[in-house]
Design a protein around this motif. Structure first.
Motif, PDB file in Angstrom:
ATOM      1  N   SER A 519      15.054   9.255  -2.161  1.00  0.00           N
ATOM      2  CA  SER A 519      14.995   9.835  -1.261  1.00  0.00           C
ATOM      3  C   SER A 519      13.277  10.027  -0.504  1.00  0.00           C
ATOM      4  CB  SER A 519      14.594  11.248  -1.878  1.00  0.00           C
ATOM      5  OG  SER A 519      13.578  11.228  -2.921  1.00  0.00           O
ATOM      6  N   ARG A 520      13.092  10.234   1.008  1.00  0.00           N
ATOM      7  CA  ARG A 520      12.260  10.174   1.653  1.00  0.00           C
ATOM      8  C   ARG A 520      10.941  10.809   0.474  1.00  0.00           C
ATOM      9  NH1 ARG A 520      10.303  10.398   6.729  1.00  0.00           N
ATOM     10  NH2 ARG A 520       8.599  11.211   6.738  1.00  0.00           N
ATOM     11  N   GLN A 521      10.743  11.440  -0.424  1.00  0.00           N
ATOM     12  CA  GLN A 521       9.347  11.850  -0.982  1.00  0.00           C
ATOM     13  C   GLN A 521       9.414   9.969  -1.733  1.00  0.00           C
ATOM     14  OE1 GLN A 521       7.033  13.532  -0.895  1.00  0.00           O
ATOM     15  NE2 GLN A 521       6.363  12.850  -2.488  1.00  0.00           N
ATOM     16  N   GLY A 522      10.936   9.841  -2.460  1.00  0.00           N
ATOM     17  CA  GLY A 522      10.543   8.345  -3.200  1.00  0.00           C
ATOM     18  C   GLY A 522       9.872   7.219  -2.647  1.00  0.00           C
ATOM     19  N   ILE A 523      10.363   6.895  -1.206  1.00  0.00           N
ATOM     20  CA  ILE A 523      10.312   5.994  -0.308  1.00  0.00           C
ATOM     21  C   ILE A 523       8.594   5.905  -0.083  1.00  0.00           C
ATOM     22  CG2 ILE A 523       9.958   5.340   1.979  1.00  0.00           C
ATOM     23  CD1 ILE A 523      13.572   6.399   2.448  1.00  0.00           C
ATOM     24  N   THR A 524       7.808   7.286  -0.080  1.00  0.00           N
ATOM     25  CA  THR A 524       6.528   7.330   0.163  1.00  0.00           C
ATOM     26  C   THR A 524       5.866   7.049  -0.924  1.00  0.00           C
ATOM     27  OG1 THR A 524       7.392   9.418   2.006  1.00  0.00           O
ATOM     28  CG2 THR A 524       5.383   9.404   0.938  1.00  0.00           C
ATOM     29  N   GLU A 525       6.487   7.446  -1.569  1.00  0.00           N
ATOM     30  CA  GLU A 525       6.080   7.557  -3.240  1.00  0.00           C
ATOM     31  C   GLU A 525       5.846   5.405  -3.518  1.00  0.00           C
ATOM     32  OE1 GLU A 525       7.959   9.612  -6.414  1.00  0.00           O
ATOM     33  OE2 GLU A 525       6.576  11.451  -5.927  1.00  0.00           O
ATOM     34  N   GLU A 526       6.780   4.710  -3.296  1.00  0.00           N
ATOM     35  CA  GLU A 526       6.969   3.633  -3.330  1.00  0.00           C
ATOM     36  C   GLU A 526       6.341   2.492  -2.827  1.00  0.00           C
ATOM     37  OE1 GLU A 526       8.588  -0.569  -4.543  1.00  0.00           O
ATOM     38  OE2 GLU A 526       7.819   1.605  -6.044  1.00  0.00           O
ATOM     39  N   LEU A 527       5.989   3.191  -0.983  1.00  0.00           N
ATOM     40  CA  LEU A 527       5.348   2.728  -0.225  1.00  0.00           C
ATOM     41  C   LEU A 527       3.947   2.910  -0.859  1.00  0.00           C
ATOM     42  CD1 LEU A 527       6.463   3.935   3.025  1.00  0.00           C
ATOM     43  CD2 LEU A 527       6.911   1.459   2.088  1.00  0.00           C
ATOM     44  N   ALA A 528       3.628   3.644  -1.121  1.00  0.00           N
ATOM     45  CA  ALA A 528       1.997   3.950  -2.203  1.00  0.00           C
ATOM     46  C   ALA A 528       1.971   3.131  -3.183  1.00  0.00           C
ATOM     47  CB  ALA A 528       2.144   5.971  -2.238  1.00  0.00           C
ATOM     48  N   ARG A 529       3.171   2.355  -3.731  1.00  0.00           N
ATOM     49  CA  ARG A 529       2.501   1.765  -4.660  1.00  0.00           C
ATOM     50  C   ARG A 529       2.684   0.307  -4.275  1.00  0.00           C
ATOM     51  NH1 ARG A 529       5.095  -2.418  -6.815  1.00  0.00           N
ATOM     52  NH2 ARG A 529       6.915  -2.210  -5.782  1.00  0.00           N
ATOM     53  N   LEU A 530       3.285   0.023  -3.087  1.00  0.00           N
ATOM     54  CA  LEU A 530       3.350  -1.308  -2.417  1.00  0.00           C
ATOM     55  C   LEU A 530       2.318  -1.527  -1.420  1.00  0.00           C
ATOM     56  CD1 LEU A 530       6.628  -1.703  -1.022  1.00  0.00           C
ATOM     57  CD2 LEU A 530       6.131  -2.538  -2.923  1.00  0.00           C
ATOM     58  N   LEU A 531       1.377  -0.298  -0.651  1.00  0.00           N
ATOM     59  CA  LEU A 531      -0.126  -0.270  -0.168  1.00  0.00           C
ATOM     60  C   LEU A 531      -1.433  -0.640  -1.158  1.00  0.00           C
ATOM     61  CD1 LEU A 531       0.644   2.179   2.025  1.00  0.00           C
ATOM     62  CD2 LEU A 531      -0.076   0.238   2.348  1.00  0.00           C
ATOM     63  N   GLY A 532      -0.779  -0.465  -2.787  1.00  0.00           N
ATOM     64  CA  GLY A 532      -1.998  -1.652  -3.695  1.00  0.00           C
ATOM     65  C   GLY A 532      -2.648  -0.075  -4.619  1.00  0.00           C
ATOM     66  N   ASP A 538      -3.808  11.525  -2.859  1.00  0.00           N
ATOM     67  CA  ASP A 538      -2.968  12.136  -1.611  1.00  0.00           C
ATOM     68  C   ASP A 538      -3.697  11.350  -0.788  1.00  0.00           C
ATOM     69  OD1 ASP A 538      -2.406  14.804  -2.400  1.00  0.00           O
ATOM     70  OD2 ASP A 538      -4.107  15.438  -2.516  1.00  0.00           O
ATOM     71  N   ALA A 539      -4.611  10.578  -0.802  1.00  0.00           N
ATOM     72  CA  ALA A 539      -5.076   9.243  -0.141  1.00  0.00           C
ATOM     73  C   ALA A 539      -3.918   8.135   0.461  1.00  0.00           C
ATOM     74  CB  ALA A 539      -6.292   8.834  -0.511  1.00  0.00           C
ATOM     75  N   ALA A 540      -3.535   7.956  -1.329  1.00  0.00           N
ATOM     76  CA  ALA A 540      -2.494   6.892  -0.879  1.00  0.00           C
ATOM     77  C   ALA A 540      -1.162   7.163  -0.156  1.00  0.00           C
ATOM     78  CB  ALA A 540      -1.696   6.535  -2.001  1.00  0.00           C
ATOM     79  N   LEU A 541      -1.134   8.534  -1.140  1.00  0.00           N
ATOM     80  CA  LEU A 541       0.758   9.408   0.296  1.00  0.00           C
ATOM     81  C   LEU A 541       0.360   9.412   1.468  1.00  0.00           C
ATOM     82  CD1 LEU A 541       1.438  11.567  -2.708  1.00  0.00           C
ATOM     83  CD2 LEU A 541       2.424   9.496  -2.641  1.00  0.00           C
ATOM     84  N   SER A 542      -0.809   9.513   2.122  1.00  0.00           N
ATOM     85  CA  SER A 542      -1.343   9.911   3.098  1.00  0.00           C
ATOM     86  C   SER A 542      -0.935   8.240   3.704  1.00  0.00           C
ATOM     87  CB  SER A 542      -1.985  10.447   3.861  1.00  0.00           C
ATOM     88  OG  SER A 542      -3.236  10.500   5.063  1.00  0.00           O
ATOM     89  N   ASN A 543      -1.403   7.396   3.309  1.00  0.00           N
ATOM     90  CA  ASN A 543      -1.143   5.890   4.013  1.00  0.00           C
ATOM     91  C   ASN A 543       0.273   5.643   3.932  1.00  0.00           C
ATOM     92  OD1 ASN A 543      -4.146   5.746   4.507  1.00  0.00           O
ATOM     93  ND2 ASN A 543      -4.075   4.590   2.327  1.00  0.00           N
ATOM     94  N   ALA A 544       1.340   6.069   2.782  1.00  0.00           N
ATOM     95  CA  ALA A 544       2.502   5.991   3.014  1.00  0.00           C
ATOM     96  C   ALA A 544       2.661   6.200   4.421  1.00  0.00           C
ATOM     97  CB  ALA A 544       3.747   6.425   2.208  1.00  0.00           C
TER      98      ALA A 544
END
Length: 557
Positions: A519-532, A538-544
């Motif tokens: 889902s969109r929320q899931g994509i945000t969380e996965e992108l935060a993981r890929l960003l390392g 909140d900062a990681a999710l904001s970056n995503a």
């Protein structure tokens, strides 16, 4: 396009189904989660080598099923291949067990060749190491011909045909070179063989008739004894079945007037008596024909031996022997007129050589005309992939004629200002080769009708701004094609139209790979993981979110 992939009992995947969409489909996951298993399963369904080690531990079999949309050209191809066509889709499946592998198209069992033939129209797969093929000049030639497209295809087919014909004539010439002594010796042998076959005056089916007659003659004594016994039992001087039946008919006939029902029984008994009388007459006639004298037997045996001798020498059947006779008659004619034959063969070879050279020249002319366009198009594509100040040229040199013509094609490149052009393999790193291959795929995709392009970690060895450039290129490519790819870069994942997460789960006893659409929320969380980031702060999710917004802006532009 590829609608879905269903995988069962494949390595870490117990059972999973992925429904793809148009546009850019991205698959991400931790290292070792099984991302490449999914694309490996697609390759397996399309004819890749099967290994029983692929089957999930404890399972009896593994199965992969792919479902594609069926366009008009695909339905036409299925018709040409004499395979069943469904109205709106094509299903390709493969099931492997410890002992066998079975592939099917729309439910009908097919060969690996048929799978490959159809797959070429359905999708193009770029594996993890395919970019290494760019180090080989042979690949450069293939890319140039693919770029030339429909203009090159008939010329390539013509060159290939003429090359095979020229080689056939060359082999025939080389095989026919002989001096007068050798020619006479060959002619004497062939003449002897032709005479031996001709004098035998063979007839089609004669051997079968002879074997049947020989078998009958060699067993005639046993047959006569059996017939004699049967004859005695049926009509043996008043004690046989016929005599007993006659007596029974008379006995029953004497009382039929007392009851109508006995009349029917009497009629049946009379029919049996008549049948047995007919049988006995036919048996007697057969026995008369069984009389053979020694001369007849010797004639059949000698003829059968002669026929079998010729079959052993010249063919497994009479038809094969007669075909061989026709062949050696042609050879005899050739050797009797050897000088004219060699002149004719040399003439045919020279004509074939001229035709081949002419076709090669036409193909070479086309390649030289198309090379600058390919170089310019590829250069532009590579600039869009963050190759700055790039120089690119398609070099064509003459080589010895082969099945693909008389051209040696090589890509020359310089990646820094002031550098001279050098062969691609001398100046490109693994990451650069990966980007160059993406550029090639992008350029060729415009020439190709294939709807689906699959990339397995095309982003190897790149990062930062270059990653964004690759992401932009993939996004543009997915505007005209369905693109499916595995990536570990957040910049590329953010460009996805559909995002799938591949995860490895364990219950302590077994491990399984799970694939799910995010889902969109899931994509945000996965992108935060890929960003390392260490956690979903909140900062990681904001970056995503910012990454997704940037990708959306690029798409919009």
């Amino acid at each position: 396009m590829l609608l879905s992939v269903h995988v069962k009992n494949m390595a870490l995947i117990e059972e999973a189904e992925v429904e793809f969409t148009s546009g850019l489909n991205v698959l991400t996951g931790e290292t070792g989660a099984g991302k490449s298993i999914l694309l490996g399963s697609v390759n397996l369904a399309l004819g890749a080598k099967a290994d029983k080690e692929m089957i999930r531990s404890g399972a009896e079999y593994a199965q992969v099923e792919l479902v594609f949309t069926a366009e008009e050209r695909i339905l036409k191809k299925l018709e040409e291949m004499e395979l069943p066509a469904e109205e709106d889709c094509v299903t390709i499946s493969r099931r492997i067990s410890g002992t066998r592998s079975v592939s099917r198209i729309n439910g009908e069992t097919v060969s690996a060749r048929q799978i490959k033939e159809l797959a070429e129209l359905l999708l193009d797969i770029h594996g993890q190491h395919e970019h290494q093929s760019l180090l080989h000049k042979r690949k450069h030639l293939e890319i140039l011909d693919a770029y030339a497209g429909s203009e090159a295809l008939p010329l390539l087919e013509e060159v290939g045909r003429l090359y095979r014909e020229r080689n056939r004539l060359k082999e025939e010439l080389d095989g026919q070179s002989m001096d007068e002594t050798a020619r006479r010796r060959e002619l004497d042998l062939l003449s002897f063989e032709a005479q031996e076959i001709e004098e035998a005056r063979l007839k089609e089916g004669e051997d079968e008739e002879l074997e049947k007659k020989y078998r009958l003659m060699t067993n005639s004594r046993r047959i006569s004894e059996a017939i004699g016994s049967v004859y005695r039992l049926t009509d043996g001087e008043g004690e046989g079945a016929i005599s007993l039946l006659g007596r029974a008919v008379r006995e029953l006939g004497s009382v039929v007037s007392y009851d109508e029902a006995l009349g029917e029984l009497s009629a049946q008994l009379m029919d049996v008596e008549a049948l047995l009388n007919d049988f006995n007459r036919e048996l007697s006639d057969y026995q008369d024909k069984m009389e053979f004298d020694g001369a007849d037997f010797l004639t059949v045996e000698e003829r059968l031996n002669q026929v079998n001798h010729l079959k052993e020498k010249y063919g497994k059947s009479i038809s094969a022997v007669l075909e061989y006779e026709e062949e050696i008659q042609r050879k005899i004619e050739k050797l009797n007129d050897y000088e004219n034959y060699m002149q004719k063969l040399n003439g045919e070879y020279e004509e074939a050589q001229k035709a081949l050279i002419k076709a090669c020249n036409s193909l070479s002319k086309l390649r030289k005309a198309k090379a600058p366009g390919l170089a310019e198009t590829l250069k532009k594509a590579l600039e869009e992939l963050n190759f700055l100040s790039i120089g690119f040229e398609v070099s064509i040199k003459e080589k010895e004629i082969s099945a693909d013509g008389a051209d040696e094609v090589e890509f020359l490149i310089s990646t820094n200002p002031g550098e001279s052009l050098k062969p691609l393999g001398m100046v490109s790193s693994g990451g650069e080769l990966s980007r160059i291959m993406l550029g090639v795929k992008t350029v060729l995709a415009d020439q190709d009708d294939v709807d689906t392009l699959i990339f397995d970690e095309i982003d190897a060895g790149i990062s930062g701004r270059t990653a964004w450039k690759v992401s932009e290129k993939l996004g543009a490519l997915s505007g005209a094609h369905q693109v499916i790819l595995i990536t570990h870069l957040p910049q590329i994942a953010a460009m996805a139209d559909t995002h799938f997460l591949i995860e490895k789960e364990t219950d302590g006893n077994s491990t399984a790979t799970d694939i799910r659409r995010l889902s969109r929320q899931g994509i945000t969380e996965e992108l935060a993981r890929l960003l390392g980031t260490d956690g979903l702060s909140d900062a990681a999710l904001s970056n995503a979110e910012e990454l997704m917004a940037q990708a959306a802006k690029i798409k919009q532009n």
